[in-house]
Design a protein around this motif. Structure first.
Motif, PDB file in Angstrom:
ATOM      1  N   UNK A 147       0.830  -1.212   0.000  1.00  0.00           N
ATOM      2  CA  UNK A 147       0.000   0.000   0.000  1.00  0.00           C
ATOM      3  C   UNK A 147       0.865   1.263   0.000  1.00  0.00           C
ATOM      4  N   UNK A 148       1.984   1.189   0.725  1.00  0.00           N
ATOM      5  CA  UNK A 148       2.866   2.361   0.788  1.00  0.00           C
ATOM      6  C   UNK A 148       3.472   2.649  -0.588  1.00  0.00           C
ATOM      7  N   UNK A 149       3.925   1.580  -1.266  1.00  0.00           N
ATOM      8  CA  UNK A 149       4.515   1.773  -2.605  1.00  0.00           C
ATOM      9  C   UNK A 149       3.445   2.282  -3.579  1.00  0.00           C
ATOM     10  N   UNK A 150       2.249   1.718  -3.486  1.00  0.00           N
ATOM     11  CA  UNK A 150       1.169   2.178  -4.369  1.00  0.00           C
ATOM     12  C   UNK A 150       0.870   3.661  -4.147  1.00  0.00           C
ATOM     13  N   UNK A 151       0.857   4.075  -2.899  1.00  0.00           N
ATOM     14  CA  UNK A 151       0.572   5.484  -2.608  1.00  0.00           C
ATOM     15  C   UNK A 151       1.664   6.373  -3.201  1.00  0.00           C
ATOM     16  N   UNK A 152       2.924   5.957  -2.999  1.00  0.00           N
ATOM     17  CA  UNK A 152       4.026   6.807  -3.482  1.00  0.00           C
ATOM     18  C   UNK A 152       4.111   6.832  -5.006  1.00  0.00           C
ATOM     19  N   UNK A 153       3.845   5.717  -5.654  1.00  0.00           N
ATOM     20  CA  UNK A 153       3.920   5.734  -7.123  1.00  0.00           C
ATOM     21  C   UNK A 153       2.707   6.472  -7.713  1.00  0.00           C
ATOM     22  N   UNK A 154       1.585   6.426  -6.986  1.00  0.00           N
ATOM     23  CA  UNK A 154       0.411   7.186  -7.455  1.00  0.00           C
ATOM     24  C   UNK A 154       0.672   8.694  -7.368  1.00  0.00           C
ATOM     25  N   UNK A 155       1.593   9.073  -6.499  1.00  0.00           N
ATOM     26  CA  UNK A 155       1.866  10.506  -6.302  1.00  0.00           C
ATOM     27  C   UNK A 155       3.186  10.930  -6.957  1.00  0.00           C
ATOM     28  N   UNK A 156       3.813  10.014  -7.709  1.00  0.00           N
ATOM     29  CA  UNK A 156       5.077  10.364  -8.371  1.00  0.00           C
ATOM     30  C   UNK A 156       4.796  10.724  -9.822  1.00  0.00           C
ATOM     31  N   UNK A 157       5.055  11.970 -10.143  1.00  0.00           N
ATOM     32  CA  UNK A 157       4.717  12.449 -11.489  1.00  0.00           C
ATOM     33  C   UNK A 157       5.704  13.538 -11.901  1.00  0.00           C
ATOM     34  N   UNK A 158       6.819  13.101 -12.502  1.00  0.00           N
ATOM     35  CA  UNK A 158       7.808  14.038 -13.042  1.00  0.00           C
ATOM     36  C   UNK A 158       8.215  15.122 -12.058  1.00  0.00           C
ATOM     37  N   UNK A 159       8.109  16.364 -12.503  1.00  0.00           N
ATOM     38  CA  UNK A 159       8.617  17.486 -11.704  1.00  0.00           C
ATOM     39  C   UNK A 159       7.685  17.869 -10.545  1.00  0.00           C
ATOM     40  N   UNK A 160       6.495  17.316 -10.533  1.00  0.00           N
ATOM     41  CA  UNK A 160       5.539  17.759  -9.509  1.00  0.00           C
ATOM     42  C   UNK A 160       5.943  17.325  -8.106  1.00  0.00           C
TER      43      UNK A 160
END
Ligand code: 0FX
Length: 241
Positions: free
Chosen positions: A206-219
């Motif tokens: 769940x932690x990895x899913x949350x972080x990858x869902x919020x990882x978006x280039x420069x944002x």
């Protein structure tokens, strides 16, 4: 027939122009506008006669009197009820309706496993809601981030626009009502996700899913506050072997 395209996405604006050329449509039958509060586009297109700002609410009567069709191509303004009831309005939406309607659909699809994709639909007064003209699903893999899914979404949007634009303009399609209402996420839901609670117990998955869902280039999306009160930004990079 005159069509108004309202978009806050420069990449899609430029590619829409390319598609018009490619499928031999008349440039003169389209007007392009961006939201009047979009300061980045305002600076860039200040001198342009072809791409100008619009406030859909304030210019409602003029839009109703001038156009037969309005297309929202990632327009950040909500279309008023009077507009969608008086003119055919079409939304090109980066999500697979009725799942995760609203804000940044792919972020929520990574988290809740509901389908991601693209939907072109007739608009009614509700958010990302109305009869579906065409849609296409996108698979999400374990190594995807918000950014990698979003890149594929943009590609599929362009594919569907190119394939269906002429028929959409001529209203040559059979739209259908989704079987259920689905779910909606708002900007505030996204903002809530971004604040990581370091004391929360969760599985690593769940932690990895949350972080990858919020990882978006420069944002800068996900963050936590450390013991000294510093705000620390977090993002992950995933690579398939
Ligand atoms: O234009 P758009 O791709 O889409 C958004 C909504 O998600 C969509 O439902 C609505 N129909 C449309 C009008 O507005 O959003 P964007 O260009 O601001 O962002 C593109 C992606 O970038 C987004 O899906 C996630 C990512 N992003 C964007 C911002 C501004 C972030 O991760 N963090 C951010 O702060």
């Amino acid at each position: 027939m005159k069509t108004l395209i309202v978009t806050d996405n420069e990449f899609l604006y430029k590619n829409f122009l390319r598609i018009i050329r490619k499928v031999n449509l008349e440039f003169e039958s389209f007007d392009f506008r961006y939201s009047n509060n979009n300061s980045a586009l305002k600076i860039k297109y200040e001198r342009s006669d072809d791409f100008k700002p619009v406030n859909v609410k304030e210019e409602l009567e003029c839009i109703i009197n001038t156009y037969e069709l309005v297309i929202s191509l990632h327009c950040k303004q909500l279309f008023p009820k009077k507009l969608v009831e008086n003119i055919r309005c079409i939304n090109i939406h980066p999500g697979y309706n009725p799942y995760n309607r609203g804000w940044f659909p792919q972020v929520f699809s990574i988290l809740n496993d509901l389908p991601a994709g693209v939907t072109i639909h007739e608009m009614d007064e509700h958010l990302d809601h109305g009869q579906i003209i065409v849609q296409k699903k996108i698979d999400i893999s374990s190594w995807d981030t918000s950014e990698s899914v979003y890149k594929r979404i943009l590609e599929v949007e362009l594919e569907l626009i190119e394939k269906h634009l002429s028929n959409i303009l001529e209203k040559k399609y059979k739209a259908f009502t989704p079987k259920f209402e689905g779910n909606v996420n708002y900007k505030s839901d996204f903002n809530d996700l971004c604040h990581l609670d370091l004391n929360k117990s969760t599985t690593l998955k769940e932690a990895i899913n949350l972080l990858r869902a919020l990882s978006h280039g420069i944002y800068k999306n996900a963050y936590f506050i450390d013991e000294e009160g510093n705000k620390i930004w977090v993002k992950v990079e995933l690579e398939k072997d």
